[in-house]
Design an enzyme around this catalytic site. Sequence first.
Site, PDB file in Angstrom:
ATOM      1  N   CYS A 133       0.838  -1.286   0.019  1.00  0.00           N
ATOM      2  CA  CYS A 133       0.096  -0.034  -0.073  1.00  0.00           C
ATOM      3  C   CYS A 133       0.690   1.371  -0.092  1.00  0.00           C
ATOM      4  CB  CYS A 133      -0.819  -0.151   1.384  1.00  0.00           C
ATOM      5  SG  CYS A 133      -2.106   1.504   1.362  1.00  0.00           S
ATOM      6  N   CYS A 136      -0.644   4.112   1.984  1.00  0.00           N
ATOM      7  CA  CYS A 136      -0.365   3.947   3.744  1.00  0.00           C
ATOM      8  C   CYS A 136       1.126   4.193   3.983  1.00  0.00           C
ATOM      9  CB  CYS A 136      -0.710   2.417   4.065  1.00  0.00           C
ATOM     10  SG  CYS A 136      -2.159   1.891   3.186  1.00  0.00           S
ATOM     11  N   ASP A 137       2.116   3.566   3.224  1.00  0.00           N
ATOM     12  CA  ASP A 137       3.258   3.638   3.680  1.00  0.00           C
ATOM     13  C   ASP A 137       4.497   4.349   2.912  1.00  0.00           C
ATOM     14  OD1 ASP A 137       2.595   1.659   5.581  1.00  0.00           O
ATOM     15  OD2 ASP A 137       2.777  -0.151   4.334  1.00  0.00           O
TER      16      ASP A 137
END
Length: 306
Positions: A133, A136-137
């Site tokens: 992701c 997200c990261d």
Amino acid sequence: MRDVIIIGSGPAGYTAGIYTARAGLKPLLIASSVEAGGELMKTTEVENFPGFPEGLQGPELMANFQAQAERFGTEILLDDVVEVDLKGDVKIVKTGGGETFEAKTVILATGAAYRELGLPREKELSGHGVSWCATCDGFFFREKTIAVVGGGDSAMEEASFLTRFASKVHLIHRRDTFKASKIMQDRALANPKIEVIYNSEIAELHGDAKLESVTLRNTVDGSTSELALDGLFIAVGNDPRVWLVENQIELTAEKFIQVEGRSSKTSLPGVFACGDVIDPTYRQAITAAGSGCVAALDAEHYLANH
Ligand code: NAP
């Protein structure tokens, strides 16, 4: 007979629990025996879920979702649904633990599983340099050298997005042409930070506490080479979890559960679907939660009218 059974315990399932419980419907949420909490249980820091300005850990966010659902009376069962019969007015749900439940409505929130490469160290390094992701990261890879593997729209999108953070993004694809749409390819290929490695697949992941490098294997001549990396984003597609219902409910061409317009209504009356199992595009915790709210309201209206 129950009013509502919710299958799945990610942001969509728990949000459906919160809303149906507050509507007095005493929902039963079947959360899975080992995967309760869904994909966010595999994430580390979550910084983009509104309402938490300092961010929080994925598992902590899911514990909050669960506590909020339980606070209003959602009953949570840590078991796996192994069989359903959703066609009639009475919906039948059977679990691996041997229980059979009946309900007037069922909310399907079974999510989607990111496809894995199937490499030995993949699970162990997940959250330690290996991610599924970028949204997200990506933030954790400022000025780092990273790679994206895949050749579809997701890989193009993630590679382009990650250039906001990383100093270099290798795009590793197993063929010499991409599956991605032309516009997404053109955007990625025009980006000076992205360098494509064609005809290559990842053969091994290396690193002790975190990812440090990968072994690449050329898919044409079989030769191997090493590539030092701080991060690897796997974007080789994902599969909505529909096996429970695929023989009784309408699916889209991409095998997501088909819903009517912006609602959560499936092809079966009294059966609603929400979250990643209906969403080929956005796939965020916050959109899944919103979708769970929609399913709860749809189930509530259905019960009021029947
Ligand atoms: P996808 O279209 O199924 O593409 C998966 C890619 O990963 C393919 O290029 C495939 O290679 C490669 N791949 C699959 N398994 C692999 C493996 N084991 N090792 C190495 N490579 C592997 O998946 P997606 O990119 O996630 O897209 C899913 C759907 O969402 C698509 O319909 C896409 O259009 C849509 N989407 C749209 C957008 C957008 O428009 N903004 C953004 C993201 C996704 P091959 O090409 O060799 O098969």
